[in-house]
Write a protein that holds these residues in place. Structure first.
Motif, PDB file in Angstrom:
ATOM      1  N   ALA A  86       0.798  -1.239   0.000  1.00 62.45           N
ATOM      2  CA  ALA A  86       0.000   0.000   0.000  1.00 62.45           C
ATOM      3  C   ALA A  86       0.826   1.283   0.000  1.00 62.45           C
ATOM      4  O   ALA A  86       0.273   2.372  -0.098  1.00 62.45           O
ATOM      5  CB  ALA A  86      -0.927  -0.002   1.230  1.00 62.45           C
ATOM      6  N   TYR A 134      -5.742   3.027   4.052  1.00 62.83           N
ATOM      7  CA  TYR A 134      -4.600   3.939   3.961  1.00 62.83           C
ATOM      8  C   TYR A 134      -4.626   4.759   2.667  1.00 62.83           C
ATOM      9  O   TYR A 134      -4.403   5.967   2.684  1.00 62.83           O
ATOM     10  CB  TYR A 134      -3.315   3.101   4.034  1.00 62.83           C
ATOM     11  N   ASN A 176       0.547   7.831  12.627  1.00 65.01           N
ATOM     12  CA  ASN A 176       1.465   6.956  11.896  1.00 65.01           C
ATOM     13  C   ASN A 176       2.904   7.292  12.272  1.00 65.01           C
ATOM     14  O   ASN A 176       3.161   8.237  13.012  1.00 65.01           O
ATOM     15  CB  ASN A 176       1.250   7.076  10.384  1.00 65.01           C
ATOM     16  N   SER A 189       5.909   7.414   7.060  1.00 67.45           N
ATOM     17  CA  SER A 189       4.602   7.271   6.411  1.00 67.45           C
ATOM     18  C   SER A 189       3.865   8.603   6.387  1.00 67.45           C
ATOM     19  O   SER A 189       3.207   8.944   5.391  1.00 67.45           O
ATOM     20  CB  SER A 189       3.763   6.207   7.119  1.00 67.45           C
TER      21      SER A 189
HETATM   22  C1  GCU Z   1       2.109   2.020   8.286  1.00 63.95           C
HETATM   23  C2  GCU Z   1       2.314   0.663   7.718  1.00 63.95           C
HETATM   24  C3  GCU Z   1       1.440   0.427   6.504  1.00 63.95           C
HETATM   25  C4  GCU Z   1      -0.012   0.756   6.805  1.00 63.95           C
HETATM   26  C5  GCU Z   1      -0.135   2.132   7.390  1.00 63.95           C
HETATM   27  C6  GCU Z   1      -1.568   2.461   7.829  1.00 63.95           C
HETATM   28  O1  GCU Z   1       2.608   2.986   7.418  1.00 63.95           O
HETATM   29  O2  GCU Z   1       3.669   0.489   7.359  1.00 63.95           O
HETATM   30  O3  GCU Z   1       1.569  -0.914   6.137  1.00 63.95           O
HETATM   31  O4  GCU Z   1      -0.792   0.692   5.657  1.00 63.95           O
HETATM   32  O5  GCU Z   1       0.712   2.265   8.506  1.00 63.95           O
HETATM   33  O6  GCU Z   1      -1.711   3.251   8.733  1.00 63.95           O
HETATM   34  O7  GCU Z   1      -2.513   1.919   7.274  1.00 63.95           O
END
Ligand code: GCU
Length: 329
Positions: free
Chosen positions: A35, A194, A211, A215
């Motif tokens: 994602a 996400y 987060n 990210s």
């Molecule tokens: C983090 C994580 C992702 C996830 C994201 C979220 O960044 O690494 O895999 O999608 O959090 O808050 O959905």
């Protein structure tokens, strides 16, 4: 760029038609969806995994990485793995909550005392047990990636203590643990995928999210949320998974190559992470984000209810939680 629903559908049909592991003459191509955007350190780690696997197999096994939620949300990716239509993925451990009750404990707030404690747990026996706990759901966990610590970011004001969350719609992952945590702290938890979060923040469907710094930065959510309050309430790792259907289609030597490539990519990713955190914080400050460091003790006080709920609803998880808490760094 996120894909439109129609494009996602076309992609899924394509994937279903081709299967999670495509045989192209003598080359096996494993498809891997995730994602994150391509500038994120976890994307680079997955590309590295593919390179190592290709090298080890003398070019006979390749990994094709589909970033950006192109093939679906994290939950959908896991489901595609289960039916063998997708070969591999990298998702947050929070997205595995519905698939492995054991892994859900990683979503408990303030579970780890510090990084050394977290590493001891994830790299030791408990970590190995958690990775294989998904196998009964046709998923094989290969390794963890560091996903740092999660903190709140908001559109309108900094969060100095949990009371500031009152009345705010906080985006959470599709995770009961996250919902209970935000509710316990006094906010209104709202699950959003996400890939849809930027728009949800922009349009005011949610007022805030949480987060880790890379990210927050790579998703560009900082363009909308100008307050980042580092309370570090959770340290939920990412998990690299392979469909058991694909795993079983590999011979022993190929399985070893894949496991080794995954382990090496985890070491590589760990090396990228610290710098990615520093860069993210530097860049968001440059873009006008106000960073604050509220006292964690105030947040910590509010989360005992999350533990109590788990003990009440899933008492079988209590020994695992105790083992994690008692693990020595
Ligand atoms: C983090 C994580 C992702 C996830 C994201 C979220 O960044 O690494 O895999 O999608 O959090 O808050 O959905």
């Amino acid at each position: 760029m996120q894909m439109s629903r129609r494009n996602v559908f076309v992609f899924l049909v394509l994937i279903l038609a081709l299967g999670g592991c495509q045989l192209d003459t003598n080359v096996k191509v494993i498809k891997m969806g995730h994602a994150q955007v391509v500038s994120h350190p976890v994307h680079n780690a997955m590309v590295f995994l593919g390179q190592r696997l290709e090298e080890k197999s003398g070019g006979r096994i390749k990994v094709k990485v589909y970033p950006n939620q192109q093939l679906g949300t994290e939950r959908e990716l896991v489901e595609l793995l289960q039916i063998g239509s997708l070969g591999m993925t990298k998702v947050s451990a929070a997205s595995l909550e519905a698939f492995s009750p054991e892994i859900s404990v990683l979503g408990l707030p303030y579970l780890f005392r510090d990084d050394a404690h977290m590493n001891q747990v994830l790299k030791g026996e408990i970590g190995k047990e958690l990775l294989v706990s998904t196998e009964k759901f046709w998923l094989r966990g290969l390794c963890f990636y560091d996903a740092g610590k999660r903190s709140f970011y908001t559109k309108s004001k900094p969060i100095a203590n949990p009371e500031d969350l009152a009345g705010l719609k906080i985006r959470v992952q599709e995770s009961k643990m996250a919902i209970n945590m935000v509710r316990g702290m006094g906010g209104s938890p709202t699950p959003v995928a996400y890939g849809e979060l930027y728009t949800a923040l922009q349009q005011g469907i949610v007022d805030a999210a949480e987060n880790n710094p890379p990210s927050f930065y790579n998703s560009r959510h900082y363009e909308v949320c100008k307050f980042y309050s580092i309370d570090e309430h959770t340290a939920i790792p990412d998990v690299v998974l392979v469909s058991t259907k694909v795993w079983e289609s590999l011979n022993l030597e190929e399985q070893n190559w894949l496991q080794e490539a995954a382990n090496e990519s985890a070491v590589y990713q760990e090396g990228l992470w610290k710098e990615a955190v520093e860069e993210a914080l530097r860049e968001v400050i440059k873009a006008g984000v106000e960073i604050s460091y509220p006292s964690k003790a105030h947040f910590f006080e509010k989360v005992s209810g999350v533990y109590e709920l788990v003990f009440k609803e899933q008492p079988q998880l209590e020994p695992l939680i105790q083992r994690i808490q008692q693990a020595k760094e």
